[in-house]
Design an enzyme around this catalytic site. Structure first.
Site, PDB file in Angstrom:
ATOM      1  N   HIS A 152      -4.472   2.114   9.756  1.00 40.06           N
ATOM      2  CA  HIS A 152      -5.293   2.818  10.297  1.00 40.06           C
ATOM      3  C   HIS A 152      -6.505   3.007   9.504  1.00 40.06           C
ATOM      4  O   HIS A 152      -7.852   3.871   9.626  1.00 40.06           O
ATOM      5  CB  HIS A 152      -4.604   4.166  10.472  1.00 40.06           C
ATOM      6  CG  HIS A 152      -4.581   4.994   9.532  1.00 40.06           C
ATOM      7  ND1 HIS A 152      -4.410   6.813   9.730  1.00 40.06           N
ATOM      8  CD2 HIS A 152      -4.074   5.235   8.127  1.00 40.06           C
ATOM      9  CE1 HIS A 152      -4.226   7.461   9.130  1.00 40.06           C
ATOM     10  NE2 HIS A 152      -4.140   6.032   7.821  1.00 40.06           N
ATOM     11  N   LYS A 206       2.759   1.904   5.888  1.00 38.37           N
ATOM     12  CA  LYS A 206       2.570   3.331   5.932  1.00 38.37           C
ATOM     13  C   LYS A 206       1.264   3.748   6.358  1.00 38.37           C
ATOM     14  O   LYS A 206       1.593   3.547   4.790  1.00 38.37           O
ATOM     15  CB  LYS A 206       3.527   4.010   5.568  1.00 38.37           C
ATOM     16  CG  LYS A 206       4.021   4.611   6.215  1.00 38.37           C
ATOM     17  CD  LYS A 206       5.103   6.012   5.773  1.00 38.37           C
ATOM     18  CE  LYS A 206       5.152   7.263   6.235  1.00 38.37           C
ATOM     19  NZ  LYS A 206       4.294   7.944   5.660  1.00 38.37           N
ATOM     20  N   ASP A 236      -4.139  -6.263  -4.743  1.00 40.74           N
ATOM     21  CA  ASP A 236      -5.160  -5.874  -3.379  1.00 40.74           C
ATOM     22  C   ASP A 236      -4.813  -7.243  -2.285  1.00 40.74           C
ATOM     23  O   ASP A 236      -4.927  -7.775  -2.784  1.00 40.74           O
ATOM     24  CB  ASP A 236      -6.887  -5.953  -4.144  1.00 40.74           C
ATOM     25  CG  ASP A 236      -7.947  -5.808  -2.940  1.00 40.74           C
ATOM     26  OD1 ASP A 236      -7.176  -5.204  -1.572  1.00 40.74           O
ATOM     27  OD2 ASP A 236      -8.585  -4.858  -3.034  1.00 40.74           O
ATOM     28  N   GLY A 247       0.919  -0.821   0.002  1.00 41.27           N
ATOM     29  CA  GLY A 247       0.251  -0.227   0.242  1.00 41.27           C
ATOM     30  C   GLY A 247       0.778   0.823   0.039  1.00 41.27           C
ATOM     31  O   GLY A 247       0.240   2.397   0.464  1.00 41.27           O
TER      32      GLY A 247
END
Length: 349
Positions: A256, A252, A237, A186
């Site tokens: 969240h 990173k 994905d 990501g």
């Protein structure tokens, strides 16, 4: 006169403090308006009088003074003794050419979709889910890049710019002794991976993200780029498959964005592909270790309302990693707002 930021008022009665909090959306509007008008770009090294500044940005002089008074109150610009307006440390960050410019971030914070989702925060708290799909018919990133590409490009610029400083800090703090390959899962356009490859000349890297994201990776990482020989671009994905072998997997600002169930499932997908002993390093804010709780707690709410995600405490990160089948190891400060939350894939001899 040096850049100055006024100190916050003390001893303000509780009703007025609450009033200020309730109407703090006006501060967001003021900063966003300053960015849209290009006020910071129109102010040079010398104070600028309101009439001259209004002419430069195409604004009504009287209304512009109203805006500037609000901004000055919060340390964004200062009123000079001779009657003009001059820069402060904060206003300089709204310049397009500032090395650490936050203009794109300011524009994003006041984008139309932001006002809509924040107005539905109570719904997100009731359900524990993002309100974005209900308002726009699809998740945040899909909407930005499919339906509002200009806003999607602004989002990408804001994230890349805000990630530059932390990328340098993370690259300095992350121990890569004995590491051959790092995979940035990501990893967006590769800001962090570039910093790592530049710092470690023998290191190899893999940038993994969605196809439409990897297609716009930093040119130095793509074919023909300066670091292309040590970097492989892989699209996919991470909720479905992570076909990447590495010694260290970095995530990173990714976890969240997810609630616990989604995060555990994605991490388990990564664990299935990784070798025993591989390190998994989350790069995130840690709620109970932050020096800026006023920022971290608002970001916590933004993750909820926009994507159904959350910031986490140290204990919550440890629990999350262990639920995903990883062995928690440590949390390391980086000298920036993020920390390194490290675990390993079990089974190494």
């Amino acid at each position: 006169m040096a850049d100055q930021v006024p100190a916050p008022a003390s001893g303000t009665p509780a009703p007025l403090r609450l009033h200020a909090l309730a109407y703090s959306l006006g501060v967001t509007a003021a900063v966003t308006a300053a960015a849209r008008l290009g006020l910071a770009d129109a102010v040079g090294e010398e104070p600028v009088r309101p009439a001259e500044l209004a002419a430069a940005v195409g604004a009504d002089e009287e209304a512009l003074v109203q805006l500037l008074r609000a901004l000055v109150c919060h340390g964004v610009f200062r009123e000079a003794e001779e009657g003009g307006y001059a820069h402060t440390e904060l206003s300089r960050l709204l310049r397009t050419d500032a090395p650490a410019s936050r203009k794109a971030m300011a524009l994003l914070a006041g984008a139309p979709f932001a006002w809509r989702i924040w107005s539905r925060l109570d719904d997100a708290v009731r359900t524990g889910e993002s309100v974005f799909p209900g308002l726009y018919g699809k998740p945040l990133f899909a909407h930005l890049h499919e339906d509002e590409p200009e806003l999607g490009a602004l989002f990408d610029r804001a994230m890349a710019k805000s990630g530059e400083t932390s990328a340098v800090a993370v690259a300095a703090a992350l121990d890569l002794a004995g590491t051959d390959t790092v995979a940035d899962i990501g990893g967006g356009h590769g800001t962090l991976l570039r910093a790592l490859l530049e710092r470690h000349p023998a290191l190899n890297g893999v940038l993994f993200d969605l196809e439409q994201v990897v297609a716009h990776a930093d040119p130095v990482l793509r074919e023909g780029g300066e670091l292309a020989g040590r970097c492989r671009l892989v699209s996919g994905d991470c909720h479905i498959e992570v076909p990447v072998t590495a010694d260290v997997y970095l995530l990173k600002g990714v976890v969240h964005m997810w609630n616990d169930a989604t995060a555990v499932a994605a991490l388990r997908t990564l664990v299935r592909e990784a070798r025993p002993g591989a390190r998994v390093v989350l790069v995130e804010q840690v709620l109970d270790a932050t020096d800026n709780p006023e920022i971290a707690t608002v970001m916590n709410l933004l993750m909820l309302v926009s994507q159904g995600g959350r910031e986490r405490t140290a204990r919550e990160f440890r629990t999350l990693l262990e639920r995903a089948g990883l062995e928690f190891r440590s949390i390391t400060a980086t000298g920036s707002v993020v920390r390194l939350i490290e675990a390993v894939v079990p089974g190494a001899r």
